[in-house]
Design a protein around this motif. Structure first.
Motif, mmCIF file in Angstrom:
data_model
loop_
_atom_site.group_PDB
_atom_site.id
_atom_site.type_symbol
_atom_site.label_atom_id
_atom_site.label_comp_id
_atom_site.label_asym_id
_atom_site.label_seq_id
_atom_site.Cartn_x
_atom_site.Cartn_y
_atom_site.Cartn_z
ATOM 1 N N PRO A 49 0.806 -1.233 0.000
ATOM 2 C CA PRO A 49 0.000 0.000 0.000
ATOM 3 C C PRO A 49 0.835 1.276 0.000
ATOM 4 C CG PRO A 49 -0.122 -1.106 2.128
ATOM 5 C CD PRO A 49 0.559 -2.051 1.198
ATOM 6 N N VAL A 50 2.026 1.233 0.593
ATOM 7 C CA VAL A 50 2.890 2.426 0.596
ATOM 8 C C VAL A 50 3.306 2.778 -0.825
ATOM 9 C CG1 VAL A 50 5.087 3.366 1.376
ATOM 10 C CG2 VAL A 50 3.709 1.973 2.939
ATOM 11 N N ARG A 51 3.718 1.769 -1.557
ATOM 12 C CA ARG A 51 4.103 2.015 -2.948
ATOM 13 C C ARG A 51 2.907 2.441 -3.787
ATOM 14 N NH1 ARG A 51 7.587 -2.125 -6.799
ATOM 15 N NH2 ARG A 51 7.995 -0.620 -8.461
ATOM 16 N N LEU A 52 1.740 1.859 -3.513
ATOM 17 C CA LEU A 52 0.534 2.275 -4.226
ATOM 18 C C LEU A 52 0.244 3.746 -3.993
ATOM 19 C CD1 LEU A 52 -2.166 -0.537 -3.813
ATOM 20 C CD2 LEU A 52 -1.052 0.234 -5.915
ATOM 21 N N ALA A 53 0.372 4.182 -2.746
ATOM 22 C CA ALA A 53 0.101 5.579 -2.423
ATOM 23 C C ALA A 53 1.063 6.517 -3.152
ATOM 24 C CB ALA A 53 0.208 5.790 -0.906
ATOM 25 N N GLN A 54 2.297 6.061 -3.362
ATOM 26 C CA GLN A 54 3.266 6.870 -4.089
ATOM 27 C C GLN A 54 2.943 6.936 -5.572
ATOM 28 O OE1 GLN A 54 6.847 4.749 -3.066
ATOM 29 N NE2 GLN A 54 7.188 5.892 -1.175
ATOM 30 N N ALA A 55 2.406 5.826 -6.096
ATOM 31 C CA ALA A 55 2.163 5.740 -7.540
ATOM 32 C C ALA A 55 0.824 6.320 -7.964
ATOM 33 C CB ALA A 55 2.254 4.283 -7.991
ATOM 34 N N LEU A 56 -0.152 6.315 -7.055
ATOM 35 C CA LEU A 56 -1.500 6.745 -7.401
ATOM 36 C C LEU A 56 -1.865 8.006 -6.648
ATOM 37 C CD1 LEU A 56 -3.190 3.212 -7.198
ATOM 38 C CD2 LEU A 56 -2.366 4.386 -9.247
ATOM 39 N N CYS A 57 -2.639 8.846 -7.299
ATOM 40 C CA CYS A 57 -2.985 10.145 -6.711
ATOM 41 C C CYS A 57 -4.467 10.182 -6.343
ATOM 42 C CB CYS A 57 -2.676 11.259 -7.716
ATOM 43 S SG CYS A 57 -3.090 12.911 -7.148
ATOM 44 N N GLY A 58 -4.752 10.711 -5.148
ATOM 45 C CA GLY A 58 -6.134 10.968 -4.765
ATOM 46 C C GLY A 58 -6.913 9.763 -4.314
ATOM 47 N N VAL A 59 -6.221 8.722 -3.836
ATOM 48 C CA VAL A 59 -6.933 7.523 -3.396
ATOM 49 C C VAL A 59 -6.389 7.072 -2.049
ATOM 50 C CG1 VAL A 59 -7.294 6.760 -5.769
ATOM 51 C CG2 VAL A 59 -5.329 5.901 -4.512
ATOM 52 N N SER A 60 -7.228 6.350 -1.318
ATOM 53 C CA SER A 60 -6.746 5.677 -0.114
ATOM 54 C C SER A 60 -6.267 4.290 -0.527
ATOM 55 C CB SER A 60 -7.862 5.571 0.931
ATOM 56 O OG SER A 60 -8.972 4.857 0.396
ATOM 57 N N THR A 61 -5.355 3.732 0.236
ATOM 58 C CA THR A 61 -4.785 2.436 -0.122
ATOM 59 C C THR A 61 -4.883 1.472 1.062
ATOM 60 O OG1 THR A 61 -2.543 3.084 0.548
ATOM 61 C CG2 THR A 61 -3.168 3.485 -1.741
ATOM 62 N N ILE A 62 -5.047 0.199 0.750
ATOM 63 C CA ILE A 62 -5.058 -0.842 1.771
ATOM 64 C C ILE A 62 -4.223 -2.014 1.266
ATOM 65 C CG2 ILE A 62 -7.303 -0.216 2.728
ATOM 66 C CD1 ILE A 62 -8.498 -2.569 1.152
ATOM 67 N N ARG A 63 -3.771 -2.814 2.204
ATOM 68 C CA ARG A 63 -2.988 -3.988 1.847
ATOM 69 C C ARG A 63 -3.901 -5.183 1.637
ATOM 70 N NH1 ARG A 63 -0.721 -8.563 3.450
ATOM 71 N NH2 ARG A 63 1.416 -9.037 2.754
ATOM 72 N N CYS A 64 -3.585 -5.985 0.604
ATOM 73 C CA CYS A 64 -4.274 -7.255 0.410
ATOM 74 C C CYS A 64 -3.308 -8.223 -0.248
ATOM 75 C CB CYS A 64 -5.537 -7.081 -0.444
ATOM 76 S SG CYS A 64 -5.214 -6.820 -2.200
ATOM 77 N N ASP A 65 -3.597 -9.489 -0.119
ATOM 78 C CA ASP A 65 -2.795 -10.532 -0.759
ATOM 79 C C ASP A 65 -3.733 -11.671 -1.112
ATOM 80 O OD1 ASP A 65 -1.042 -12.468 -1.606
ATOM 81 O OD2 ASP A 65 0.330 -12.276 0.101
ATOM 82 N N LEU A 66 -4.112 -11.721 -2.372
ATOM 83 C CA LEU A 66 -5.081 -12.725 -2.802
ATOM 84 C C LEU A 66 -4.588 -14.150 -2.554
ATOM 85 C CD1 LEU A 66 -6.455 -11.228 -6.136
ATOM 86 C CD2 LEU A 66 -7.721 -11.603 -4.025
#
Length: 433
Positions: free
Chosen positions: A42-59
């Motif tokens: 989720p940390v990397r997602l937050a860096q890559a994406l703008c204007g969204v909240s992020t959560i961790r998941c692992d299918l």
């Protein structure tokens, strides 16, 4: 029917860090949708994406109980998660993980689920990739066949073309070579769709007011051969036509077995079998008429960066292997090939004799071999470790044996070129790691 639970639609995107996921999140945000992006980092997602909240998941690990708290307040869920290579995880991620997600969506009362599957994940599926996707698709369809409680739609896209996609990388690399490589006989049929049209279709399905419970092939308006696809991409890159050289099927198969390049066994099987479908159901469900590939590519003209990326893509693994060979040779040669007397004479010039000299020789050789093996194993920051060690070696030799700068064989000067190679490998590693 999709019903909002608040003033703004809230969508959870699984696999938001992937090619389709990134494009989808950007378009959802631009359309005023509240988005939660889910991924393993989720940390990397937050860096890559703008204007969204992020959560961790692992299918591969998460159960339905893990998903329940994440789904509270969600109007819709889009599952874009997918693996390019198996590694024994297709069944875990594509099938078992997706089932847990769908169970939780049904239990939480999520209004609509969009499953991004793959063209070929149907009754004729044969590869592990397609079979795992089809199993999840079947499970979702059987949870609520009529969609009376939870709308669902399974989208089965053909090759997806667009910046950042594996298919674009492959055909861009083929198109940018000095001689265009033909895959097999060049007659394998595909029906590519541009990522912009795929995302537009997903948005229309999310905003659609009428209920839906369907499986839809997502393809472009017309089939084309792999030769035609390569030619289209080359034209988009702004490169003049060049002679074509055939890449035999056996050579492609060997590359997939060795894990070289973006082509996998599954994607090769998919290309051989043909990857085409009927565009009419997509048009009927969304009202969207996908653009022909040439038109879709023309909407975002190629830049110098696109041409550079296409030309570098085939070289990327080669650079790592070349750097690994340099380090492995640096460790193996003094231990195995260089006469002991020569080693002793060189070490004496830096003030090492006797046991300390032997220890330094062995330690340096082992360190060089370790760096070479780490590069081959794609260990994170292996190239940077090599840079630090090489700079250390260079500083010692430049101080104790400055005459090496004038060596006719470039004993020290060559380190400058090796430094450039190592920096390039580190940059590429940092970009993809």
């Amino acid at each position: 029917m999709l019903t909002h639970k608040g003033p703004t639609m809230h969508v959870l995107v699984i696999g938001a860090g992937g090619f389709v996921g990134r494009h989808l999140v950007g378009r959802l945000v631009a359309n005023g949708v509240s988005v939660t992006a889910a991924g393993r980092d989720p940390v990397r997602l937050a860096q890559a994406l703008c204007g969204v909240s992020t959560i961790r998941c692992d299918l591969a690990r998460d159960s339905a109980d893990d998903w329940l708290p994440r789904l509270r307040g969600m109007d819709a869920v889009v599952n874009c998660a997918g693996l390019i290579r198996d590694g024994g995880r297709y069944a875990m991620v594509h099938d078992q993980g997706a089932r847990s997600l769908f169970d939780a969506c049904y239990a939480c009362g999520v209004s609509r689920v969009v499953q991004v599957s793959a063209l070929g994940a149907d009754a004729g599926a044969t590869t592990r990739y397609h079979l795992s996707k089809r199993a999840a698709d079947d499970y979702l369809a059987n949870l609520d066949p009529s969609g009376s409680r939870m709308d669902w739609v399974v989208l089965r896209p053909s090759l997806i073309i667009g910046r950042g996609g594996q298919s674009s990388a492959l055909f861009g690399a083929l198109a940018a070579l000095p001689l265009t490589l033909r895959l097999g006989r060049g007659r394998w049929r595909v029906q590519p769709i541009h990522v912009d049209d795929l995302i537009a279709g997903i948005l229309r399905l999310l905003f659609r007011e009428a209920p839906i419970a369907a499986r839809i092939d997502v393809v472009g308006p017309e089939p084309m051969t792999t030769d035609a696809l390569t030619a289209s991409v080359r034209h988009w890159l702004g490169l003049a036509p060049v002679p074509v050289v055939r890449l035999p099927r056996w050579m492609l198969a060997a590359a997939t077995r060795l894990g070289i390049g973006p082509v996998t066994r599954e994607s090769l099987t998919m290309l051989e079998a043909g990857n085409i479908g009927d565009v009419d159901p997509l048009i009927a469900a969304t009202g969207l008429v996908p653009a022909r590939l040439g038109v879709a590519l023309a909407r975002t003209p190629a830049t110098d960066a696109d041409r550079l990326a296409a030309r570098l893509m085939p070289l990327t693994p080669m650079l790592r292997w070349l750097l690994a060979v340099v380090w492995l040779a640096g460790g193996i040669v003094p231990l195995v090939l260089t006469p002991a007397a020569t080693n002793r004479a060189l070490l004496a010039q830096v003030g090492l004799t006797g046991t300390p000299a032997i220890a330094a020789l062995v330690a340096g050789a082992v360190l060089d071999i370790a760096i070479g093996l780490a590069l081959l194993a794609r260990v994170s920051r292996a190239a940077m470790a090599g840079i630090v060690v090489m700079l250390g070696y260079t500083a010692i030799l430049a101080t104790t044996m400055p005459a090496l700068w004038a060596d006719p064989f470039g004993a020290l000067v060559k380190n400058v070129a090796i430094l450039g190679l190592a920096l390039a490998v580190h940059a590429l590693e940092n970009d993809h790691g």
